[in-house]
Design a protein around this motif. Structure first.
Motif, PDB file in Angstrom:
ATOM      1  N   UNK A 198       2.756 -25.864 -12.568  1.00 19.09           N
ATOM      2  CA  UNK A 198       1.733 -26.090 -11.555  1.00 19.09           C
ATOM      3  C   UNK A 198       2.370 -26.626 -10.278  1.00 19.09           C
ATOM      4  N   UNK A 199       1.637 -26.459  -9.185  1.00 14.49           N
ATOM      5  CA  UNK A 199       1.971 -27.135  -7.930  1.00 14.49           C
ATOM      6  C   UNK A 199       0.858 -28.125  -7.661  1.00 14.49           C
ATOM      7  N   UNK A 200       1.192 -29.390  -7.674  1.00 15.53           N
ATOM      8  CA  UNK A 200       0.190 -30.440  -7.533  1.00 15.53           C
ATOM      9  C   UNK A 200       0.924 -31.699  -7.096  1.00 15.53           C
ATOM     10  N   UNK A 201       0.701 -32.129  -5.866  1.00 19.71           N
ATOM     11  CA  UNK A 201       1.420 -33.293  -5.362  1.00 19.71           C
ATOM     12  C   UNK A 201       0.534 -34.140  -4.460  1.00 19.71           C
ATOM     13  N   UNK A 202       0.979 -35.364  -4.255  1.00 25.24           N
ATOM     14  CA  UNK A 202       0.288 -36.335  -3.414  1.00 25.24           C
ATOM     15  C   UNK A 202       0.968 -36.372  -2.057  1.00 25.24           C
ATOM     16  N   UNK A 203       0.187 -36.245  -0.992  1.00 24.40           N
ATOM     17  CA  UNK A 203       0.732 -36.254   0.358  1.00 24.40           C
ATOM     18  C   UNK A 203      -0.036 -37.248   1.219  1.00 24.40           C
ATOM     19  N   UNK A 204       0.666 -37.864   2.159  1.00 23.49           N
ATOM     20  CA  UNK A 204       0.013 -38.773   3.096  1.00 23.49           C
ATOM     21  C   UNK A 204       0.887 -38.902   4.332  1.00 23.49           C
ATOM     22  N   UNK A 208      -1.351 -47.041  -1.573  1.00 24.00           N
ATOM     23  CA  UNK A 208      -0.517 -46.331  -0.594  1.00 24.00           C
ATOM     24  C   UNK A 208      -0.844 -46.916   0.781  1.00 24.00           C
ATOM     25  N   UNK A 209       0.145 -47.563   1.390  1.00 24.81           N
ATOM     26  CA  UNK A 209      -0.075 -48.286   2.644  1.00 24.81           C
ATOM     27  C   UNK A 209       0.881 -47.794   3.722  1.00 24.81           C
ATOM     28  N   UNK A 210       0.356 -47.637   4.933  1.00 18.94           N
ATOM     29  CA  UNK A 210       1.171 -47.262   6.090  1.00 18.94           C
ATOM     30  C   UNK A 210       1.193 -48.430   7.080  1.00 18.94           C
ATOM     31  N   UNK A 229      -4.279 -42.187  13.297  1.00 17.70           N
ATOM     32  CA  UNK A 229      -5.125 -42.137  12.109  1.00 17.70           C
ATOM     33  C   UNK A 229      -4.232 -41.887  10.906  1.00 17.70           C
ATOM     34  N   UNK A 230      -4.696 -42.269   9.743  1.00 15.28           N
ATOM     35  CA  UNK A 230      -3.955 -41.986   8.514  1.00 15.28           C
ATOM     36  C   UNK A 230      -4.697 -40.920   7.716  1.00 15.28           C
ATOM     37  N   UNK A 231      -3.972 -40.122   6.973  1.00 11.15           N
ATOM     38  CA  UNK A 231      -4.601 -39.145   6.098  1.00 11.15           C
ATOM     39  C   UNK A 231      -3.936 -39.224   4.731  1.00 11.15           C
ATOM     40  N   UNK A 232      -4.725 -38.925   3.720  1.00  9.96           N
ATOM     41  CA  UNK A 232      -4.281 -38.967   2.330  1.00  9.96           C
ATOM     42  C   UNK A 232      -4.856 -37.734   1.654  1.00  9.96           C
ATOM     43  N   UNK A 233      -3.995 -36.943   1.037  1.00 12.19           N
ATOM     44  CA  UNK A 233      -4.476 -35.678   0.507  1.00 12.19           C
ATOM     45  C   UNK A 233      -3.720 -35.269  -0.752  1.00 12.19           C
ATOM     46  N   UNK A 234      -4.316 -34.308  -1.459  1.00 10.38           N
ATOM     47  CA  UNK A 234      -3.682 -33.651  -2.599  1.00 10.38           C
ATOM     48  C   UNK A 234      -3.402 -32.203  -2.210  1.00 10.38           C
ATOM     49  N   UNK A 235      -2.260 -31.713  -2.587  1.00  9.67           N
ATOM     50  CA  UNK A 235      -1.926 -30.298  -2.454  1.00  9.67           C
ATOM     51  C   UNK A 235      -1.854 -29.741  -3.867  1.00  9.67           C
ATOM     52  N   UNK A 236      -2.677 -28.735  -4.140  1.00 12.04           N
ATOM     53  CA  UNK A 236      -2.774 -28.246  -5.522  1.00 12.04           C
ATOM     54  C   UNK A 236      -3.055 -26.758  -5.555  1.00 12.04           C
ATOM     55  N   UNK A 237      -2.582 -26.104  -6.613  1.00 12.77           N
ATOM     56  CA  UNK A 237      -2.974 -24.721  -6.833  1.00 12.77           C
ATOM     57  C   UNK A 237      -4.373 -24.692  -7.449  1.00 12.77           C
ATOM     58  N   UNK A 238      -4.933 -23.496  -7.565  1.00 10.29           N
ATOM     59  CA  UNK A 238      -6.290 -23.380  -8.076  1.00 10.29           C
ATOM     60  C   UNK A 238      -6.379 -23.029  -9.538  1.00 10.29           C
ATOM     61  N   UNK A 239      -5.298 -23.223 -10.279  1.00 12.74           N
ATOM     62  CA  UNK A 239      -5.265 -22.857 -11.689  1.00 12.74           C
ATOM     63  C   UNK A 239      -5.810 -23.995 -12.545  1.00 12.74           C
ATOM     64  N   UNK A 298      -4.455 -25.445  -2.201  1.00 15.93           N
ATOM     65  CA  UNK A 298      -5.599 -26.089  -1.567  1.00 15.93           C
ATOM     66  C   UNK A 298      -5.220 -27.519  -1.190  1.00 15.93           C
ATOM     67  N   UNK A 299      -5.729 -27.950  -0.034  1.00 14.34           N
ATOM     68  CA  UNK A 299      -5.569 -29.337   0.390  1.00 14.34           C
ATOM     69  C   UNK A 299      -6.929 -30.027   0.317  1.00 14.34           C
ATOM     70  N   UNK A 300      -6.935 -31.190  -0.303  1.00 16.73           N
ATOM     71  CA  UNK A 300      -8.146 -31.985  -0.465  1.00 16.73           C
ATOM     72  C   UNK A 300      -7.823 -33.410  -0.051  1.00 16.73           C
ATOM     73  N   UNK A 301      -8.511 -33.943   0.961  1.00 15.77           N
ATOM     74  CA  UNK A 301      -8.110 -35.272   1.417  1.00 15.77           C
ATOM     75  C   UNK A 301      -9.141 -35.984   2.257  1.00 15.77           C
ATOM     76  N   UNK A 302      -8.699 -37.119   2.804  1.00 17.48           N
ATOM     77  CA  UNK A 302      -9.554 -37.977   3.606  1.00 17.48           C
ATOM     78  C   UNK A 302      -8.753 -38.516   4.784  1.00 17.48           C
TER      79      UNK A 302
END
Length: 546
Positions: free
Chosen positions: A119-125, A184-186, A199-209, A289-293
């Motif tokens: 899978x491809x699934x990681x935490x990004x910020x 997770x702090x910046x 601004x700060x952003x926090x997201x997940x990068x993931x495949x759709x499987x 897909x990217x999912x974040x705030x």
């Protein structure tokens, strides 16, 4: 319609519903890869009022090839082993220490993955702002791997990056003993002469499987983003809707969280309440897909320092924990349309588990409790069935007399029912009661991580999986056959054959059910047989007078 026809019809319809639902889930189209689109055409990429020149900070990035050449550092706690990449400071790999892989228990279950586990699934910020570092920037990692030492409760990993204007940015990942939460702090220190808008952003990068295939005729549990706000409540988002641009969820809110949900596990960004936030979900290149705030950091004046942080939960969907972390977070454990039954059912199961220390015995005991609750209803039903059994010779005689006149035969049968005060539909009530409980318990066993790899006895080492030797389904089929023999036999030979075929049909179907569900059904059958035999014996001639 007489009882003998209604019972097999109900069973058949129930089987059709289960098979139809399973077929629909199995044949849902998987999200297809989508070519990268320019950031400017992605409806603002979910960035609201962020200037167009800054949207590239969270723009799609392939990074799959480049990532293989990036240096990783290992972080080890009592809960998991994680890897952080110097590219973006991403968490690109996370494996649990207390949850094993489904197929190979010698290996840990992997949540975040850079492709090595399929899978491809990681935490990004990162930061949004002119020249500020983001998930595509180079971050300075600590020189060596870090580990939570014995007696140490908190472990901090500090990564640094230099902004184009000379500002120093530090990303701090704070791990705690015994927790699946990571802060997770910046920290932004403006050493320049001009103010910074950030601004700060926090997201997940993931495949759709889907994360795991859980087999009931190939049924797939939900995998995808989910958003919660106090106003809109809990909303699941299908990857297919994201691809079509039809995903509906709140974009702006003062509360709530965003998550990536999969079978048994969840990763979520949990911002503090009362802070303006913007949620986004979007497709990017390569079928990802990217999912974040996004959270505002505000203006950082020259010589000033500001920081912003969000809690990251990456762990199991443990219901006793999720609800205490954020409002509505326990809703990721989704029991579907029978939640009103499944939720209290799980609560009782949990209480019994604390009492027995074993989920299998908890299932047995909850079956006994349910049987006790419905005892009066079942007793009335079995008395009706016993009366029907006693009437079988008279009904057989009617068939011989009026076999060619169906209307007359039905008329005479109803006369006998009225004379003997027998309700031919009375025996159907236990089945009608069991069906919603059965489906609710199925979803409890399917979606409760507490049941995952939970042993019972001997060969049953995972109540959420099928019996590896099919012993329980065969015993369940035998118990159904015994029940059929205790029931009044149909007058129609075709109906009699259909009734005899039911145990075989159900045995084959139950071969692939979670063993915990088969245990429930088998225990219920055994209790029903005992109750039905006792009531039938009491109603035999001469018994009532004793």
């Amino acid at each position: 319609m007489e009882q003998r026809r209604l019972i097999p019809l109900l069973v058949f319809l129930f089987s059709l519903v289960m098979l139809w639902e399973a077929w629909l889930r199995h044949n849902q189209p998987a999200p297809q890869p989508q070519a990268e689109r320019p950031v400017a055409t992605q409806q603002g990429a979910g960035l609201g009022e962020v200037p167009q020149s800054q949207r590239a900070a969270v723009a799609p990035v392939s990074g799959a090839i480049e990532e293989t050449q990036a240096h990783h550092m290992v972080v080890e706690t009592d809960r998991f082993t994680a890897e952080i990449s110097e590219r973006g400071g991403d968490i690109v790999f996370l494996a649990f220490k207390d949850y094993a892989a489904r197929e190979d228990r010698s290996k840990p279950f992997v949540l975040f993955d850079d492709g090595r586990a399929g899978h491809v699934y990681r935490v990004q910020s990162g930061l949004i702002g002119a020249g500020l570092p983001n998930h595509r920037s180079q971050w300075q990692l600590p020189a060596e791997a870090v580990q939570l030492a014995p007696g140490q409760d908190v472990l901090e990993v500090r990564l640094t990056a230099q902004a184009d204007n000379g500002a120093l940015v530090t990303k701090v990942l704070r791990f705690k003993r015994g927790e699946y939460l990571v802060e997770v702090r910046h920290e932004v220190a403006n050493a320049g002469t001009a103010p910074l808008e950030a601004s700060t952003y926090y997201q997940f990068l993931r495949d759709g499987l889907p994360a795991e295939e859980h087999s009931l005729f190939g049924v797939r549990t939900f995998t995808g983003p989910a958003v919660y706000t106090a106003e809109s409540k809990y909303k699941k988002i299908n990857f297919e809707d994201v691809l079509k641009g039809k995903a509906e969820f709140p974009r702006l809110a003062q509360d709530g969280w965003i998550a990536m949900v999969q079978h048994y596990f969840v990763a979520a960004w949990l911002p503090q309440e009362g802070v303006q936030r913007e949620f986004y979900v979007r497709p990017v290149e390569g079928g990802l897909f990217q999912t974040g705030v996004i959270l505002p950091l505000g203006t950082v004046a020259p010589g000033e320092a500001k920081e912003g942080s969000v809690r990251l939960y990456a762990g199991p969907q443990t219901q006793s924990v999720l609800g205490s972390l954020a409002p509505g977070f326990d809703l990721v454990v989704d029991y579907g349309w029978l939640t009103v039954i499944a939720a209290p059912l799980f609560w009782v199961l949990s209480w019994l588990h604390r009492l027995t220390g074993n989920w299998g015995w908890a299932i047995v005991l909850v079956t006994v409790l349910l049987k006790a609750i419905f005892f009066p209803l079942s007793a009335a039903s079995y008395r009706s069935m016993a009366k029907m059994r006693a009437l079988t010779p008279r009904l057989q005689r009617l068939k011989e007399l009026y076999g060619d006149d169906k209307a007359r035969m039905q008329q005479e049968m109803m006369r006998i029912y009225q004379e003997e005060k027998v309700n031919p539909l009375g025996g159907c009530l236990p089945i009608l009661v069991q069906i919603p409980v059965f489906i609710a318990l199925y979803w409890v066993l399917l979606n409760s991580v507490e049941m995952r790899q939970a042993p019972w006895i001997l060969w049953i080492q995972d109540l959420s999986m099928r019996d590896p030797y099919f012993v329980l389904p065969i015993l369940m089929g035998v118990s159904m056959l015994v029940q059929m023999k205790l029931n009044p036999q149909p007058v129609d030979p075709m109906q009699a054959k259909l009734m005899l075929a039911m145990p075989i049909v159900f045995t084959v179907m139950f071969l692939w059910f979670p063993s915990g569900l088969v245990l429930y059904w088998f225990t219920n059958n055994v209790l029903s047989i005992a109750q039905q035999w006792w009531i039938t014996r009491q109603m035999e001639p001469g018994k009532a007078a004793k």
